[in-house]
Structure formats: structure tokens, C-alpha cells
Scaffold this motif. Structure first.
Motif, mmCIF file in Angstrom:
data_model
loop_
_atom_site.group_PDB
_atom_site.id
_atom_site.type_symbol
_atom_site.label_atom_id
_atom_site.label_comp_id
_atom_site.label_asym_id
_atom_site.label_seq_id
_atom_site.Cartn_x
_atom_site.Cartn_y
_atom_site.Cartn_z
ATOM 1 N N UNK A 536 0.895 -1.088 -0.038
ATOM 2 C CA UNK A 536 -0.033 0.055 0.054
ATOM 3 C C UNK A 536 0.876 1.345 -0.277
ATOM 4 N N UNK A 537 1.783 1.420 0.869
ATOM 5 C CA UNK A 537 2.793 2.432 0.822
ATOM 6 C C UNK A 537 3.579 2.633 -0.448
ATOM 7 N N UNK A 538 4.069 1.596 -1.008
ATOM 8 C CA UNK A 538 5.061 1.572 -2.164
ATOM 9 C C UNK A 538 4.474 1.836 -3.492
ATOM 10 N N UNK A 539 3.217 1.283 -3.336
ATOM 11 C CA UNK A 539 2.308 1.523 -4.734
ATOM 12 C C UNK A 539 2.065 2.849 -4.879
ATOM 13 N N UNK A 540 1.641 3.796 -3.961
ATOM 14 C CA UNK A 540 1.650 5.036 -3.814
ATOM 15 C C UNK A 540 3.052 5.950 -4.193
ATOM 16 N N UNK A 541 4.168 5.278 -3.520
ATOM 17 C CA UNK A 541 5.393 6.221 -3.679
ATOM 18 C C UNK A 541 5.910 6.051 -5.061
ATOM 19 N N UNK A 542 5.933 4.735 -5.737
ATOM 20 C CA UNK A 542 6.349 4.485 -7.039
ATOM 21 C C UNK A 542 5.448 4.727 -8.081
ATOM 22 N N UNK A 543 4.202 4.437 -8.000
ATOM 23 C CA UNK A 543 3.431 4.572 -9.119
ATOM 24 C C UNK A 543 2.448 5.733 -8.968
ATOM 25 N N UNK A 544 2.080 6.023 -7.757
ATOM 26 C CA UNK A 544 1.058 6.978 -7.561
ATOM 27 C C UNK A 544 -0.369 6.532 -7.319
ATOM 28 N N UNK A 545 -0.359 5.295 -7.440
ATOM 29 C CA UNK A 545 -1.831 4.709 -7.323
ATOM 30 C C UNK A 545 -2.095 4.272 -5.726
ATOM 31 N N UNK A 546 -3.071 4.736 -5.320
ATOM 32 C CA UNK A 546 -3.925 4.452 -4.013
ATOM 33 C C UNK A 546 -4.375 3.171 -3.956
#
Length: 781
Positions: A536-546
Motif C-alpha cells: 500500500x505504501x510503495x504502490x503510492x510512492x512508486x506509481x502514484x496509485x492508492x
């Protein structure tokens, strides 16, 4: 002994081995007027079992009084609950009174809520015993496992049971020794600047300090050693969950999973920091707070209205293109030439007819494929398209790739991969919503020719088959696919070093989310097979997807949430939440406790859901955090697509393991094209066709579109086989009259006879002449 009236109290062996059992240790007594209770203690402290005997006393022994201490039940969870009750309290009745009355009313409300959440409890103060801080929970459970193995050895008395017990005991002894040495070395390291060395050595074991040799220690006993004896094998490699993060209590040395090997320090964010020392040195510590996060509202999806609704065939061709049909025809001819020496000479038009037959078969289901052409059950819609033998020949040699070009490729789906790649390219072109769901799909297959590609999932409708991971919009349209093939699943996917260390579920979600058109405006929903705190944390950091998803308790990032028992005591609808790094961890009690992680939707505002109550015999309103309805509303996209595929499913039972995957491609093209067609009808306020009529319309168009009608003399006219009467009709001797026919027919009894006479009832030609009396002979047994 007997001469002095002393009798033994122990009657069972006290020393037991694999080849003997002797009674050596005993307790004798001459007091038999009172109740004597004796027995053995199953313990492996020595090779002799301890014995005991209790004798009922005449005098009444007064029990020692224990110290009872009354204290408040003030835990962090209780304080958080007290704060929540204060926030929800209605204070209007306090303001309507005078100053003194308002003050008294305010104090009464606060005292009542404080007493409710932090009540007085009685606590029995027990004497403190010497503790061994190096004994972890995992070691304690391993000790119980060792005792159970020893008890099993005493019961079975076999060499295998003894060896199993001794191996486990020796390994446990070694691990306890290593744990003690590591504890002492950590104490010295933490207190090397302490001016009072006695403080540092107060809990240090002197026996393991002097003369101790420095060793590289790998692992301790896992949390559940009773699950597998392999945990204490000779292999000491530590297998950790990459999503596991210690809680503050575990950092203090209370964790059942302790790594004694130093790890490289990890990068920390604003609310995380590395552990300075101790058994979890170098691990990331996540600081959780009892706070909510800001909600993210994905934009409402708006699609351009088409000028007019196209035909079902045109929507189908968007996904199953002419290029795919030509590809199938080319490789079918190539494969048949390799196998037979001569191609079967099929064409794209014939492949379209073949696809139309498969689409018809998905709607009109017969027990066997041959039944569509049999005289008794002939189905003209299918039987008039193509002869049975030609259909069987196409079905036998249909192919999608060149086997001679394999060249030891790591792709285990090599035979069907080109078709999936072409389908995936077309699915990515479909405009999607901003809310996506990721889930797994099973393509049914129970054969053995696919090897380990065939998976088993117990909670799926099709338990055996090929596993696929799909990303779909909330409307059910699948936009991206990934076929699971074990370790080589991501052979054609570029992953960074950080992404390669993720779990399988996190890799899948990351790979499928890379193809989202507008990731900064999108939210993805997934279940507990995929979700973890790192994802959940890395998906937003790397791709911008929540992301919003249910999560398993060991992947929640160490959030100190209430236990299931504590939450269930608070009643249905109770909720506890913590947040860190913009991610909120929530535990909600409905029928059972469910854990969720989210960085797109917070807890507030609370809503209500209707649930059935056994006590009141009616539906009641249950409080619910806001991320629960959001998850339930948008998570079912894959399930909707799977349901549509299974409604009218192409018959794909075959010895060729890749044919069920081809059937799934065909059904998925129908389901996706129907959903796009239905969406366009909604934009233009037109009534859409149902899925069945849509599929039949596509099948009828495949037969006739772009195909010129054949000449009358070359047109295929199937000749039905001559009907044969049943024996009960043939020999009933009633109504069998000869009828003269204008046309001649082959006699149904003699092999070379030709006759113009046929039986009125049996409807077969039979010889009826002076030389041949087949008519009479045919109706006699």
C-alpha cells in the motif's frame, strides 16, 4: 518393607527405554487409613520419571491469604476508547443549564465514561520469580513440543519416536544456549558506557559469559513449532515474511521471531526509524498513531458518447481481431503439416465458422459434441455450418504458435502466449474507470498434461485449473491479464531491485498497475492474498496509485490494534484503527473481525449497514467505517467478469491443455465486448441486448459476414443418416405395411438389395419379391 507394614504407592515403571520398563523409584507408606494419591510425572529432566504421593491430612490447613490490589484498567486501547466516547458524546444538555449545574453534569458524564472504559479491577499480586529474558515465546512453545514428543516416546517405545525426540531436544538445547549468549552480549553492548557494571550484569548468566566463543547465530525457534518438525532441522536459514514489521513490544525482546543476524539498515521515513540495537537491529520500526487520514475522492468516470451503437459483431471484433483469426489459421495449417505431412488447408473464413460453432455450443449445451450431428438429436443451427469430421479435424489441429521456434524459452505458456498478448493489447485500449480491482481467476482444467501449471484453490468454483491474475474496472471489464507459471511468471516483466524482493501478491499488483492510464487519479482494490503494508505504501510512492484492501494480521505492518477478543467484547460494529506513513490500519467487527489497509479512504465519517440480528429477529443498523462500503462496492469487478464468462461457457474439454485457455479467451472477448456495448447503450439511452442474444448475434454474423454464398452445386447439404427403428417397434407385429415408393433405396437387411418397397411404420427400404423376402424376415426375431 512388608514386615514393617510399609507398602509401595507406585505401581508403574519409572525407567522406560525402547527395550525395557522397570520400576526402580518408589515411595512407601504405612498410613492407609487416609486417602493416598500417587503417580508419575512425565518429565525428561532425567532418565528416571519423578514420582509423587499425597496423603490426606487430619488437620485442616489454613490457606495463605494472597494480596489483592485494586487498580484501574488503563491500557492504551482503553484510553483510545475513552477518547472516542468523548468525541461522540452529545454535550448539548450541559450548555442549557447554569454554571454549577453544567459543571456537575459535565463531571458526571466524564466520570461515567471513564468508569465505563477504565473500570476498577482486582489484581492478585503474586510473588515474583526469577525471570530468564532470553527465553522467548517461541522457545516456550518449543519446550511444550519437546515434552509432547517425550510423552509420545513413552507411549510408543519405538526407536523412531526416541530419535525424533532426541533430535528435537538437542536442537532446542543448542538454540537456548545461543539465545542466552546473544542476550548477554547485547547487554554488554548496550551498557558499555555505564559506570555501574553491576546494573548491566544483573540479568546476565555467568556460566555462558566466561569462556564463551563468538558465533554467528542464524535463527531461533519459530512462533508455532508444533506445526512442523522441519523447523528444527539442520538447516538454520531464517525464512522471514518481507512484510513483517515488529511492534514496540517485540522490539523490546518479546517477539517470538528473533533474528540474531545483523541486517543492513533500511531507509526510514518521517514516521519510521531503524531499531538502534537489540535482536531486531536494523529493522524498520513503524510508529503508529491513533489518527485518521485524509480521504481521497477518485474522479467520476466520464466516457464520450458514441454517434450510434454499433452491432454486436463490431464490438466483438474490437477484441477478437482479424489478425488473431489469420494467426490461428496460419499456425493451424503449419501444425497440421508438421504432424500429417500435408496441411488441412483451412482459411480465415473457416476459422470464423469454427468460432461460430463454439459460440453456439456455449449457449445450446449438449452432453457430447457428436450429439449436434446425430440423427436423433441433430441441431441444424450447428450441423449445417460444417460437417462433423471437419469440425473434429479443426479442433484436433488448431494451434497458436510454432512448436519448432520454442528454443528453450522460459515461457511455459508458449503454445498460447501470442493469442494472449494480442488480446491483452486490445483490452488495454478499452477506456477504464478510475477504480480498479485486482484478483485471481481460475480457468478450469483437471488434466495432467500441463504438469505444475495446473493449480488448486479450495475456495474457487473451479478448484483445479490455470491461475490468472487480472485487473478490472468496477464495471467488470478486464483491462490487463497476467498468467501465473511459478518462478518464471515475471520473465518478461521489468522489475526494479526493490520490486523483486516483494511477495508474489505485491509483484502482481505492481505489474498490473503499471498499465493504468492515469495512476495519480486511480484507486486499486485487492483482497488479503495481495495486500500488505509495504504494498500500500510503495504502490503510492512508486506509481502514484492508492490502494484499499483486506489484509492478513501478519502483514498489517505491526499496527498495535485491539485483539479480536477485545473488539468482540465491545459489540458488533466496534472498530479500532491506527495510522502511519499516510496508511490507516483498521479492524472492524461484523460477523467476525476483518482487517483493512487504506491510503485512499479513511475511517470517518461512520455510516451504517443493515445486518440480521438473532436476538431481535430483525435487521439492525450496525456502525461501519467509510472504507468498508468503498471496498465492497468496487472490489467485485473480477467476480462479475468471471460470472459472465461462466454463464455461457465454451465447451473446452480436450487432451490439449491449452484449449481451455483458448475457450476462456473467446468467452472473455464476448463478456468484455458486451459490457462495452452495454455502456454505450446507457450513454445513448438505448435498451441493450441480453448477453445470450448478444452472443448468438455474434455467432450468426461470424458465419455470413465477409463470406460469399457458395454456388448451389457446391453448397454443403448434409445428408442425414437413415433412421433405424428400435427393436421394440421393429418386432411388435402391428402396423407394418409395405408402401411403394417412387424412389429406390438400399435394402436395410441384405447388403446388395435395392427396392422400391418400404415399411410404413419402420420407414426403411426392404426387398419384397419372389426371390427376396426381406420384408418378412426383417420383422421376425
Amino acid at each position: 518393607m512388608y514386615s514393617n507394614s510399609l507398602y509401595p504407592t507406585i505401581t508403574r515403571p519409572t525407567r522406560i527405554t525402547t527395550h525395557s520398563a522397570t520400576l526402580i523409584d518408589n515411595i512407601f507408606t504405612n498410613v492407609w487409613d487416609r486417602k493416598v494419591h500417587s503417580g508419575l510425572v512425565i518429565n525428561d529432566t532425567s532418565d528416571h520419571l519423578p514420582v509423587f504421593a499425597t496423603i490426606q491430612s487430619c488437620t485442616r490447613i489454613k490457606k495463605d491469604t494472597t494480596t489483592v490490589k485494586i487498580t484501574r484498567h488503563k491500557t492504551q486501547n482503553a484510553i483510545n476508547s475513552f477518547k472516542e466516547d468523548l468525541l461522540r458524546q452529545d454535550w448539548n444538555k450541559v450548555y442549557v443549564k447554569g454554571a454549577n449545574e453544567a459543571n456537575e453534569s459535565f463531571l458526571e458524564i466524564v466520570a461515567e465514561l471513564y468508569e465505563k472504559n477504565c473500570p476498577l479491577v482486582k489484581k492478585i499480586v503474586k510473588p515474583k520469580y526469577a525471570e530468564k529474558p532470553w527465553i522467548t515465546k517461541g522457545i516456550l512453545k518449543a519446550c511444550k513440543k519437546k515434552n509432547s514428543l517425550y510423552k509420545e516416546f513413552l507411549r510408543k517405545r519405538t526407536t523412531e519416536a526416541e530419535q525424533k525426540y532426541k533430535t528435537y531436544k538437542n536442537k532446542l538445547t543448542k538454540i537456548m544456549r545461543h539465545s542466552k549468549m546473544d542476550h548477554n552480549s547485547n547487554l554488554l553492548e548496550d551498557n558499555k558506557n555505564n559506570i555501574n557494571p553491576l546494573t548491566a550484569c544483573s540479568t546476565m548468566d555467568a556460566k555462558s559469559f566466561y569462556g564463551a566463543r563468538q558465533r554467528t547465530l542464524l535463527a531461533l525457534v519459530p512462533e508455532h513449532p508444533e506445526d512442523s518438525d522441519a523447523d528444527l532441522s539442520d538447516n538454520d536459514d531464517l525464512i522471514e515474511d518481507p512484510d513483517y514489521h515488529p511492534t514496540p513490544a517485540e522490539v523490546a525482546g518479546d517477539s517470538p521471531f528473533e533474528s540474531l543476524e545483523e541486517e543492513a539498515p533500511s531507509t526510514s521515513s518521517s514516521t519510521t526509524q531503524p531499531s538502534p540495537s537489540g535482536p531486531n537491529k536494523g529493522k524498520e520500526i513503524i510508529i503508529w498513531k491513533h489518527e485518521d487520514i485524509e480521504g481521497f475522492e477518485a474522479p467520476v468516470s466520464r466516457f464520450e458518447s458514441p454517434e450510434a451503437v454499433q452491432t454486436p459483431f463490431q464490438y466483438f471484433k474490437r477484441l477478437f481481431t482479424d489478425e488473431m483469426i489469420k494467426h490461428i489459421g496460419h499456425h493451424t495449417n503449419l501444425y497440421s503439416a508438421q504432424e500429417l505431412g500435408d496441411p488441412i488447408k483451412t482459411s480465415p473464413e473457416e476459422i470464423q465458422d469454427f468460432l461460430a460453432i463454439l459460440l453456439f455450443m456455449g449457449v445450446f449445451t449438449f452432453p457430447s459434441l457428436e450429439d449436434y450431428w446425430r440423427y436423433e438429436s441433430r441441431f441444424d443451427v450447428i450441423a449445417d455450418i460444417m460437417p462433423k469430421k471437419r469440425f473434429q479435424l479443426l479442433r484436433r489441429y488448431i494451434h497458436f504458435n510454432d512448436n519448432h521456434q520454442w528454443n528453450q524459452s522460459p515461457d511455459r505458456f508458449y503454445k498460447i502466449r501470442p493469442l494472449f498478448n494480442m488480446l491483452r493489447e486490445q483490452c488495454l485500449l478499452i477506456p477504464s474507470t478510475y477504480k480498479h480491482s485486482v484478483d485471481e481467476v481460475m480457468v478450469a482444467y483437471k488434466g495432467t498434461r500441463a504438469g505444475s501449471l495446473c493449480q488448486y484453490i479450495a475456495n474457487k468454483p473451479d478448484k483445479w485449473g490455470f491461475k490468472m491474475f487480472c485487473r478490472a474496472s468496477s464495471s467488470g471489464i478486464i483491462h490487463d491479464l497476467l498468467m501465473y507459471q511459478g518462478a518464471s511468471t515475471f520473465f518478461n516483466v521489468v522489475l526494479s531491485e526493490q520490486q523483486q524482493t516483494l511477495l508474489l501478491g505485491a509483484k502482481v499488483v505492481t505489474t498490473l498497475c503499471k498499465t493504468i492510464a492515469q495512476p495519480r487519479l486511480s484507486v486499486v482494490f485487492c483482497d488479503n492474498y495481495f495486500t500488505s503494508f509495504n504494498l500500500v505504501r510503495d504502490l503510492h510512492t512508486l506509481l502514484g496509485v492508492k490502494c484499499i484492501g483486506t489484509v492478513r494480521p501478519n502483514r498489517i505492518g505491526g499496527a498495535p490494534l485491539m485483539t479480536d477478543k477485545e473488539l468482540m467484547k465491545r459489540g458488533r460494529g466496534a472498530c479500532d484503527y491506527m495510522s502511519a506513513d499516510g496508511v490507516v490500519a483498521d479492524k472492524w467487527f461484523d460477523n467476525k473481525c476483518v482487517n483493512l489497509l487504506s491510503n485512499a479512504c479513511g475511517i470517518m465519517p461512520f455510516s451504517t449497514v443493515k445486518r440480521w440480528s438473532k436476538e431481535s429477529k430483525a435487521k439492525i443498523a450496525v456502525p461501519c467505517p467509510s472504507l468498508i462500503p468503498a471496498y465492497n462496492e468496487h472490489m467485485g469487478g473480477i467476480d462479475l467478469s468471471d460470472m459472465l464468462v461462466h454463464l455461457y461457457k465454451t465447451p473446452a474439454k480436450s487432451r490439449r491443455w491449452y484449449f481451455p485457455l483458448f475457450g476462456y479467451i473467446l468467452d472473455l472477448c464476448i463478456a468484455n465486448s458486451w459490457l462495452v456495448y452495454k455502456r454505450d447503450c446507457g450513454l445513448l439511452n438505448e435498451k441493450p441486448l441480453c448477453l445470450k442474444r448478444f452472443r448468438l448475434a455474434v455467432a450468426h454474423s461470424l458465419i455470413k459476414v465477409n463470406n460469399s454464398p457458395p454456388p448451389e452445386n457446391q453448397k454443403y447439404t448434409p445428408r442425414p443418416s437413415r433412421p433405424k427403428p428400435q427393436p421394440d417397434v421393429r418386432y411388435d407385429n402391428m402396423g407394418h405395411w409395405p408402401l411403394h415408393s417412387d424412389k429406390r433405396g438400399r435394402c436395410n437387411l441384405c447388403p446388395k438389395g435395392v427396392s422400391r418397397w418400404k415399411c410404413q411404420k419402420c420407414n426403411v427400404f426392404l426387398c419384397l419379391s419372389a426371390n427376396q423376402e426381406c420384408f418378412a424376415a426383417y420383422h421376425q426375431k
